[in-house]
Design an enzyme around this catalytic site. Structure first.
Site, PDB file in Angstrom:
ATOM      1  N   ASN A   1      -7.613  -2.759  14.168  1.00  0.00           N
ATOM      2  CA  ASN A   1      -9.006  -3.105  13.852  1.00  0.00           C
ATOM      3  C   ASN A   1      -9.087  -4.314  12.909  1.00  0.00           C
ATOM      4  OD1 ASN A   1      -8.160  -2.058  11.444  1.00  0.00           O
ATOM      5  ND2 ASN A   1      -9.656  -0.386  11.332  1.00  0.00           N
TER       6      ASN A   1
ATOM      7  N   ASP B   1       0.814  -1.215   0.000  1.00  0.00           N
ATOM      8  CA  ASP B   1       0.000   0.000   0.000  1.00  0.00           C
ATOM      9  C   ASP B   1       0.849   1.266   0.000  1.00  0.00           C
ATOM     10  OD1 ASP B   1       0.946  -0.460   2.566  1.00  0.00           O
ATOM     11  OD2 ASP B   1      -1.024  -0.766   3.453  1.00  0.00           O
TER      12      ASP B   1
ATOM     13  N   HIS C   1      -7.286  -4.718  10.142  1.00  0.00           N
ATOM     14  CA  HIS C   1      -7.014  -4.460   8.721  1.00  0.00           C
ATOM     15  C   HIS C   1      -5.683  -5.078   8.293  1.00  0.00           C
ATOM     16  CE1 HIS C   1      -5.001  -0.399   9.828  1.00  0.00           C
ATOM     17  NE2 HIS C   1      -4.070  -1.043   9.159  1.00  0.00           N
TER      18      HIS C   1
ATOM     19  N   GLU D   1      -9.826  -1.994   5.071  1.00  0.00           N
ATOM     20  CA  GLU D   1     -10.498  -1.652   6.324  1.00  0.00           C
ATOM     21  C   GLU D   1     -11.724  -2.541   6.547  1.00  0.00           C
ATOM     22  OE1 GLU D   1      -9.149   0.182   8.433  1.00  0.00           O
ATOM     23  OE2 GLU D   1      -8.618   2.182   7.742  1.00  0.00           O
TER      24      GLU D   1
HETATM   25  C1  GLP Z   1      -0.554   0.271   8.596  1.00  0.00           C
HETATM   26  C2  GLP Z   1      -0.239  -0.573   7.355  1.00  0.00           C
HETATM   27  C3  GLP Z   1      -0.516  -2.043   7.585  1.00  0.00           C
HETATM   28  C4  GLP Z   1       0.076  -2.491   8.909  1.00  0.00           C
HETATM   29  C5  GLP Z   1      -0.571  -1.713  10.027  1.00  0.00           C
HETATM   30  C6  GLP Z   1      -0.133  -2.188  11.405  1.00  0.00           C
HETATM   31  O1  GLP Z   1      -1.864   0.706   8.655  1.00  0.00           O
HETATM   32  N1  GLP Z   1      -0.962  -0.135   6.214  1.00  0.00           N
HETATM   33  O2  GLP Z   1       0.028  -2.789   6.516  1.00  0.00           O
HETATM   34  O3  GLP Z   1      -0.118  -3.874   9.088  1.00  0.00           O
HETATM   35  O4  GLP Z   1      -0.206  -0.350   9.819  1.00  0.00           O
HETATM   36  O5  GLP Z   1       0.898  -1.415  11.910  1.00  0.00           O
HETATM   37  P1  GLP Z   1       1.792  -1.809  13.160  1.00  0.00           P
HETATM   38  O6  GLP Z   1       2.660  -2.927  12.716  1.00  0.00           O
HETATM   39  O7  GLP Z   1       2.561  -0.570  13.450  1.00  0.00           O
HETATM   40  O8  GLP Z   1       0.854  -2.186  14.259  1.00  0.00           O
END
Ligand code: GLP
Length: 256
Positions: free
Chosen positions: A136, A67, A138, A143
Site C-alpha cells: 500500500n 521499526d 508504506h 501507513e
Molecule cells: C513490512 C516492513 C516494511 C517493509 C514491508 C514490505 O511491513 N515494516 O519496512 O518494507 O514489510 O515487505 P516486503 O519486502 O516483504 O514486501
C-alpha cells in the site's frame, strides 16, 4: 532520483548490496538505516558473503532499524530484532552493541519514541537509509494517511498490512501485532541518502504511483520524490509500468 532496473531479484540484491558496501567502504563508521520484510533478504545474504570473503568490514558500523512490532519478545521469530539477528547481524562483523532496533517490549511508548529519535541524533543522523515498500506504499510502518511530519511514533497497523504480513505468522493475520514502533517520515527524509528496493509484479502499480504520481500522505513512499538523494532499484517485474511509460532507467540492459 536515480532509477535502476535489473533482470531479477538476485541481480537486484547484488547491486543494492554493492551500493551499501560502497557506503561502508567510503565511510566505515557509517550509520545505516535498515529495513525488514522479504525484499532485503537477498541484500543481507550478499553483505554476509562480502564480510565472510574479507571484502567488507562492518566493525565500525552503526545500524538503526526502521521499526518493531509492539509486544513481541526480541527472541520471538517474527520480531524484527530476531529477523535482523538471523538474516544479517549474525553474518557480518558489526558489534551487537552498535545495532539498534526499537524496543518492542517498552510499555512507556512515548519514552521509547523519544529515546529512538534522540539515539539517531546522538549517532549523528543516518548516512544511508535502506527501504522496502509495502503493497500500500508504506515505508517502515508509516501507513497511508500518516502525517509527513512525524518522528518515531506508534502506528496502528492497517488491515492490509496485517494481512500482507500474516504470511510470516503461520498465515494468520490474527497473530500479527496490531501496533508497531516506526521511525517517521521525518526521520527517513533526514537521512543523507536513501536506497529503496522493490521487486515483483505485485509492487508495479505502487512503484508508478509512488514515484511518478502526486506526492501525498495517502502514498507514504511518494514523499521520497522530494528527497535530494534517492536511489530506486527494482527488478523488471516491479519496474515494468515505469519502463512501459518510457521512464529512463539504468542498470542492466532490460528490454521493454
Ligand atoms: C513490512 C516492513 C516494511 C517493509 C514491508 C514490505 O511491513 N515494516 O519496512 O518494507 O514489510 O515487505 P516486503 O519486502 O516483504 O514486501
Amino acid at each position: 532520483m536515480r532509477i535502476y532496473c535489473y533482470h531479477d531479484y538476485q541481480e537486484l540484491s547484488r547491486h543494492a548490496a554493492n551500493l551499501l558496501s560502497a557506503q561502508i567502504i567510503m565511510k566505515p563508521d557509517s550509520v545505516i538505516g535498515l529495513a525488514t520484510g522479504s525484499t532485503p533478504i537477498g541484500i543481507y545474504d550478499r553483505l554476509g558473503e562480502l564480510c565472510r570473503n574479507g571484502d567488507l568490514d562492518c566493525s565500525k558500523l552503526h545500524s538503526v532499524n526502521l521499526d518493531e512490532y509492539i509486544g513481541l519478545q526480541p527472541e520471538h521469530p517474527q520480531s524484527y530484532r530476531y529477523f535482523m539477528k538471523t538474516q544479517l547481524f549474525d553474518h557480518i562483523n558489526i558489534p551487537t552493541e552498535n545495532t539498534n532496533v526499537p524496543n518492542g517490549l517498552e510499555t512507556n511508548l512515548e519514552a521509547e519514541c523519544a529515546r529512538y529519535d534522540d539515539l539517531i541524533d546522538l549517532l549523528g543522523g543516518i548516512d544511508l537509509q535502506l527501504l522496502g515498500m509495502g503493497n500500500n506504499g508504506h515505508v517502515g510502518f508509516n501507513e497511508p494517511g500518516d502525517s509527513f511530519t512525524l518522528g518515531t511514533h506508534v502506528e496502528e497497523l492497517s488491515e492490509s498490512t496485517r494481512l500482507a504480513n500474516a504470511r510470516f505468522f503461520e498465515d494468520s493475520s490474527e497473530q500479527v501485532p496490531t501496533h508497531a514502533f516506526t521511525m517517521g517520515i521525518k526521520n527517513i527524509m533526514a537521512a543523507r541518502s536513501v536506497l529503496i528496493v522493490v521487486n515483483g509484479s505485485k509492487k508495479a502499480e505502487m512503484v508508478k504511483k509512488a514515484f511518478f504520481g502526486p506526492v501525498t500522505p495517502l502514498v507514504p513512499a511518494s514523499i521520497l520524490q522530494l528527497h535530494p538523494n534517492v536511489t530506486l532499484m527494482g527488478d523488471q517485474d516491479a519496474m515494468k509500468l515505469l519502463m512501459e511509460a518510457g521512464v529512463k532507467v539504468e542498470g542492466s540492459a532490460v528490454e521493454v
